[in-house]
Design an enzyme around this catalytic site. Structure first.
Site, short mmCIF file in Angstrom:
data_model
loop_
_atom_site.label_atom_id
_atom_site.label_comp_id
_atom_site.label_asym_id
_atom_site.label_seq_id
_atom_site.Cartn_x
_atom_site.Cartn_y
_atom_site.Cartn_z
N ARG A 72 5.70 32.72 18.93
CA ARG A 72 6.98 32.99 18.29
C ARG A 72 6.84 34.22 17.39
O ARG A 72 5.84 34.35 16.67
CB ARG A 72 7.44 31.79 17.45
CG ARG A 72 8.05 30.66 18.23
CD ARG A 72 9.39 31.02 18.87
NE ARG A 72 9.97 29.91 19.62
CZ ARG A 72 9.77 29.68 20.93
NH1 ARG A 72 8.99 30.47 21.63
NH2 ARG A 72 10.35 28.66 21.53
N GLY A 117 7.47 34.74 28.77
CA GLY A 117 6.27 33.90 28.95
C GLY A 117 6.40 32.86 30.05
O GLY A 117 5.52 32.72 30.89
N THR A 146 2.42 35.63 22.31
CA THR A 146 3.35 35.06 23.29
C THR A 146 3.91 33.74 22.75
O THR A 146 4.41 32.91 23.51
CB THR A 146 2.67 34.81 24.66
OG1 THR A 146 1.54 33.96 24.48
CG2 THR A 146 2.23 36.10 25.32
N HIS A 185 10.39 38.27 25.93
CA HIS A 185 10.24 36.81 25.91
C HIS A 185 10.27 36.20 27.32
O HIS A 185 11.11 35.36 27.63
CB HIS A 185 11.32 36.18 25.01
CG HIS A 185 10.91 34.85 24.44
ND1 HIS A 185 11.34 34.39 23.22
CD2 HIS A 185 10.12 33.86 24.95
CE1 HIS A 185 10.84 33.19 22.99
NE2 HIS A 185 10.09 32.84 24.02
N GLU A 229 14.84 38.33 17.60
CA GLU A 229 15.31 38.50 18.98
C GLU A 229 16.82 38.38 19.04
O GLU A 229 17.38 37.52 18.35
CB GLU A 229 14.65 37.44 19.88
CG GLU A 229 13.17 37.67 20.03
CD GLU A 229 12.48 36.60 20.88
OE1 GLU A 229 13.17 35.86 21.61
OE2 GLU A 229 11.25 36.52 20.81
C1 GLV Z 1 9.52 29.57 25.15
O1 GLV Z 1 9.31 30.37 24.27
C2 GLV Z 1 9.48 28.15 24.93
O2 GLV Z 1 9.28 27.71 23.80
O3 GLV Z 1 9.64 27.43 25.92
#
Ligand code: GLV
Ligand code: GLV
Length: 317
Positions: A236, A285, A234, A283, A265
């Site tokens: 990169r 998260g 979760t 993506h 992505e």
């Molecule tokens: C999400 O991936 C962030 O870096 O905030």
């Protein structure tokens, strides 16, 4: 008044802290802009609120001559050439903390979704395959008692470890420094990467993407993992060599993977979309109402502080 560019049409009210304080130009829709185009839009701007999908490279910065602050709407800032920004005296800010819990909860959610085969189970029902209860139907694994390797114990890795410890997992971690408080709280033990790859039942990635972590998990590392081990990301996408991972999964070299982030992505390796033992999310998260609205508020505060010559809440450089 300072001139600001915002690269996304945020929902009503999310950027209300800027009202009356700056002159705002908003990108009307979410679209990928080339460095040249983005540079043009930032040309006469004093500040910008940008997304993690906006690549702020040297070309952009060369055009954005007036830019004083880049407020990144994310905790990760690998999308920005930090050295080039620093050279030009441009302040870069980010939005940590507010999204820690959301991301940690998604990580736990992905782990259970993967090891209890939730997506497969749903598909099974949807396809009309459920013809009756069976003792050995869709068996999975329990988290309790499993050895979980956390790669990177910053804010998110720490919170994930707390939650997993509370659920009965045993934690080992890989990090550049020993974290005494963290060890006391979670009974975690520090190990090297090879040890974790060899021994962990579940490995979860919470490192920032840098030159050093790019493809940290490549073919060789995957080959060291147990055949039954699960890999969770979760953080990169580019921390894993995505095509090497797809191969390892296809050839049954590891047990499965749950991925919220991808190397290219919005592209995703097609094998990862097809395999039964892979859970994928786009993506998300930090995608809770609380976190995403909070990130907007912090991005505004960071931007305004920097423009007013005050110290922003979260400054990268
Ligand atoms: C999400 O991936 C962030 O870096 O905030
Ligand atoms: C059973 O739950 C196992 O984790 O092996």
């Amino acid at each position: 008044m300072h001139k600001i560019y915002v690269t996304y049409p945020f929902p009503d009210g999310w950027l209300s802290l800027l009202n009356g304080k700056v002159e705002i130009e908003v990108q009307p829709k979410n679209q990928f802009l080339s460095s040249n185009e983005l540079g043009e839009r930032l040309k006469n701007k004093d500040g910008a609120i940008v997304l993690l999908s906006d690549k702020i490279d040297k070309t952009v910065l060369n055009k954005a001559k007036n830019l004083k602050v880049i407020s990144n709407y994310a905790v990760g800032h690998d999308n920005i050439d930090i050295n080039e920004a620093k050279k030009r005296g441009i302040i870069v800010t980010n939005t940590p903390d507010i999204l820690t819990n959301a991301t940690a909860e998604l990580t736990v959610c992905l782990i259970f979704t993967l090891i209890r085969r939730i997506i497969e189970s749903r598909e099974f029902l949807r396809l009309g395959k459920f013809t009756g209860w069976e003792p050995d139907l869709l068996l999975g694994y329990e988290l309790k008692g499993k050895l979980v390797g956390i790669l990177g114990v910053g804010r998110i890795g720490t919170e994930v470890s707390r939650k997993l410890h509370a659920l009965g997992a045993e934690i080992v971690y890989y990090d550049s420094s020993k974290k005494k408080e963290f060890e006391k709280e979670t009974e975690a033990k520090k190990k090297d990467l090879k040890w974790i790859l060899n021994n962990a039942d579940i490995i979860s990635i919470h490192l920032p993407l840098t030159k050093d972590t790019h493809h940290l998990i490549d073919e060789k590392e995957l080959s060291l993992m147990k055949e039954t081990a699960f890999l969770i990301n979760t953080g990169r996408g580019s921390i894993i060599n995505e095509s090497a991972l797809a191969d390892a999964l296809r050839l049954g070299k590891i047990g499965g993977a749950a991925l919220d982030v991808f190397e290219h992505e919005p592209g995703v390796n097609p094998h990862l979309l097809r395999l039964k033992n892979v859970v994928v999310t786009p993506h998300i998260g930090s995608a809770t109402y609380r976190a995403r609205k909070g990130m907007a508020e912090i991005a505004c505060k960071n931007l305004l502080a920097a423009l007013e010559g005050e110290e922003p809440l979260y400054r990268v450089v």
